[in-house]
Write a protein that holds these residues in place. Structure first.
Motif, short mmCIF file in Angstrom:
data_model
loop_
_atom_site.label_atom_id
_atom_site.label_comp_id
_atom_site.label_asym_id
_atom_site.label_seq_id
_atom_site.Cartn_x
_atom_site.Cartn_y
_atom_site.Cartn_z
N SER A 16 -5.47 -8.78 44.90
CA SER A 16 -6.34 -9.91 44.59
C SER A 16 -5.95 -11.12 45.42
O SER A 16 -4.81 -11.25 45.87
CB SER A 16 -6.24 -10.27 43.11
OG SER A 16 -6.65 -9.20 42.29
N ARG A 66 -16.44 -7.44 41.50
CA ARG A 66 -15.07 -7.61 42.02
C ARG A 66 -14.75 -9.07 42.32
O ARG A 66 -13.60 -9.49 42.17
CB ARG A 66 -14.90 -6.79 43.30
CG ARG A 66 -15.11 -5.31 43.14
CD ARG A 66 -14.71 -4.54 44.40
NE ARG A 66 -15.54 -4.89 45.55
CZ ARG A 66 -15.06 -5.36 46.71
NH1 ARG A 66 -13.76 -5.53 46.86
NH2 ARG A 66 -15.88 -5.64 47.71
N ARG A 81 -12.66 -15.94 43.47
CA ARG A 81 -11.62 -15.03 43.04
C ARG A 81 -12.03 -13.63 43.48
O ARG A 81 -13.11 -13.15 43.13
CB ARG A 81 -11.46 -15.08 41.52
CG ARG A 81 -10.47 -14.08 40.94
CD ARG A 81 -9.05 -14.32 41.41
NE ARG A 81 -8.10 -13.40 40.78
CZ ARG A 81 -6.81 -13.37 41.05
NH1 ARG A 81 -6.30 -14.22 41.96
NH2 ARG A 81 -6.02 -12.51 40.44
N ASN A 83 -10.98 -9.67 43.48
CA ASN A 83 -10.16 -8.61 42.90
C ASN A 83 -10.51 -7.27 43.54
O ASN A 83 -11.57 -7.10 44.14
CB ASN A 83 -10.41 -8.52 41.39
CG ASN A 83 -9.94 -9.75 40.65
OD1 ASN A 83 -8.96 -10.38 41.02
ND2 ASN A 83 -10.66 -10.09 39.59
N ASN A 84 -9.60 -6.33 43.40
CA ASN A 84 -9.81 -4.98 43.91
C ASN A 84 -10.28 -5.02 45.38
O ASN A 84 -11.29 -4.39 45.73
CB ASN A 84 -10.82 -4.22 43.05
CG ASN A 84 -10.89 -2.75 43.38
OD1 ASN A 84 -9.96 -2.18 43.95
ND2 ASN A 84 -12.01 -2.12 43.03
#
Length: 123
Positions: A16, A66, A81, A83-84
């Motif tokens: 992340s 994501r 943000r 993620n993944n």
């Protein structure tokens, strides 16, 4: 309006990262804000956007679920943000401002651009 993006870096796949974009100007809350990215040899593409009025958000299909875009009007800052993360997310990420409150996915509709921050995702 001046935009300063930060937060890029190197991350492993699955990891992340959070990007920030600080904006100048006293009417930031009225601006729609967007994030775009450009990978080497490719066109700059839409990633996410947030409206200046009700905070409605929009995402490219490739990042939906994501990535999360948000804003703090008190700090004149928009965030992304991520993620993944996947190797395909590797790109220079740009924030952009539109001097209306309605967000769009259209690159040409944005009036101001930041300098970009590099995100590299290793496999």
């Amino acid at each position: 309006v001046q935009l300063q993006a930060s937060g890029g870096g190197l991350v492993q796949a699955g990891g992340s990262l959070s990007l920030s974009c600080a904006a100048s100007g006293r009417t930031f809350s009225n601006y729609a804000m967007g994030w775009f990215r450009q990978a080497p040899g490719k066109e700059r593409e839409f990633v996410a956007a947030i409206s200046g009025s009700n905070g409605s958000t929009y995402y490219a299909p490739s990042v939906k679920g994501r990535f999360t875009i948000s804003r703090d009007n008190a700090k004149n800052t928009v965030y992304l943000r991520m993620n993944n993360l996947k190797p395909g997310d590797t790109a220079v990420y740009y924030c952009a401002a539109r001097v209306t409150s309605l967000a769009t996915m259209i690159r040409g509709s944005y009036d101001y651009w930041g300098q970009g921050t590099l995100v590299t995702v290793s496999s």
